[in-house]
Design a protein around this motif. Structure first.
Motif, PDB file in Angstrom:
ATOM      1  N   PRO A 179       1.124  -1.286   0.090  1.00 34.76           N
ATOM      2  CA  PRO A 179       0.032  -0.053  -0.137  1.00 34.76           C
ATOM      3  C   PRO A 179       0.906   1.184   0.086  1.00 34.76           C
ATOM      4  CG  PRO A 179      -0.466  -1.639   1.780  1.00 34.76           C
ATOM      5  CD  PRO A 179       0.613  -2.082   1.161  1.00 34.76           C
ATOM      6  N   LEU A 180       0.245   2.620  -0.293  1.00 33.13           N
ATOM      7  CA  LEU A 180       1.158   3.612  -0.625  1.00 33.13           C
ATOM      8  C   LEU A 180       0.752   4.460   0.620  1.00 33.13           C
ATOM      9  CD1 LEU A 180       0.909   4.416  -4.279  1.00 33.13           C
ATOM     10  CD2 LEU A 180       2.792   3.595  -2.997  1.00 33.13           C
ATOM     11  N   ALA A 181       1.664   5.393   0.991  1.00 32.51           N
ATOM     12  CA  ALA A 181       1.473   6.539   1.724  1.00 32.51           C
ATOM     13  C   ALA A 181       1.892   7.867   1.003  1.00 32.51           C
ATOM     14  CB  ALA A 181       2.213   6.388   3.041  1.00 32.51           C
ATOM     15  N   THR A 182       1.173   9.053   1.405  1.00 31.40           N
ATOM     16  CA  THR A 182       1.647  10.214   0.785  1.00 31.40           C
ATOM     17  C   THR A 182       1.622  11.144   1.404  1.00 31.40           C
ATOM     18  OG1 THR A 182       0.160   9.425  -1.291  1.00 31.40           O
ATOM     19  CG2 THR A 182       0.601  11.671  -1.073  1.00 31.40           C
ATOM     20  N   VAL A 183       2.599  11.874   1.415  1.00 31.07           N
ATOM     21  CA  VAL A 183       2.792  13.137   2.031  1.00 31.07           C
ATOM     22  C   VAL A 183       2.728  14.388   1.223  1.00 31.07           C
ATOM     23  CG1 VAL A 183       4.447  14.463   3.509  1.00 31.07           C
ATOM     24  CG2 VAL A 183       4.453  12.140   3.932  1.00 31.07           C
ATOM     25  N   THR A 184       1.898  15.296   1.671  1.00 32.03           N
ATOM     26  CA  THR A 184       1.898  16.858   0.759  1.00 32.03           C
ATOM     27  C   THR A 184       2.029  17.851   1.575  1.00 32.03           C
ATOM     28  OG1 THR A 184       0.089  15.719  -0.347  1.00 32.03           O
ATOM     29  CG2 THR A 184       0.191  17.829  -0.461  1.00 32.03           C
TER      30      THR A 184
END
Length: 153
Positions: free
Chosen positions: A28-33
């Motif tokens: 699964p992916l994690a995103t930081v914005t």
């Protein structure tokens, strides 16, 4: 259909099945914005939902992704629903930054400066390795996603 065509079709199907069997399921992916910049990362360590044997080595792995932030920026973190279902926390080298976030796919730090300050010593740093840790059913960790944050000058 001729024998050659039949043999070619069977060979193509067999080759396709062999190629698919060699594929591994992506983590699964994690995103930081931060602002208009987003980075997506796969797990540094992932055990398919089962507890990891060595959490500290997973958290110490060098992040593949880096995001530049200002101290007043908001840092948004998004995780795949598969991570959110089990629960997750955000950790830096200076300690745990969130409680367990269960069923939430999104969390925002309203002020990035908190991620760069050691709560015990009060010292600040120019970089922070942010770890998103999936909680396993037995209280351990089932996955770790690492992203490096750098303070803008």
């Amino acid at each position: 259909m001729t024998i050659r065509r039949s043999a070619a079709a069977v060979g193509a199907v067999a080759l396709g099945l062999f190629a698919l069997s060699a594929c591994t399921k992506p983590t699964p992916l994690a995103t930081v914005t931060v602002g208009s910049t987003s980075v997506h990362t796969e797990a540094s360590c992932y055990n398919g939902g089962k507890a990891l044997s060595d959490l500290s080595s997973c958290m110490n792995k060098a992040p593949d992704q880096t995001v530049t932030v200002h101290t007043t920026d908001k840092v948004h973190i998004g995780v795949d629903p598969a991570i959110a279902d089990k629960g997750w926390v955000v950790v830096t080298a200076t300690g745990q930054k969130t409680d367990i976030l269960k069923k939430q796919t999104f969390y925002t730090f309203p002020n990035a400066s908190a991620l760069f300050i050691d709560q015990q010593t009060g010292q600040s740093s120019k970089t922070a390795n942010l770890s998103i840790v999936e909680v396993s059913g037995k209280g351990g960790a089932a996955g770790v996603w690492n992203v490096k944050l750098e303070l803008a000058d």
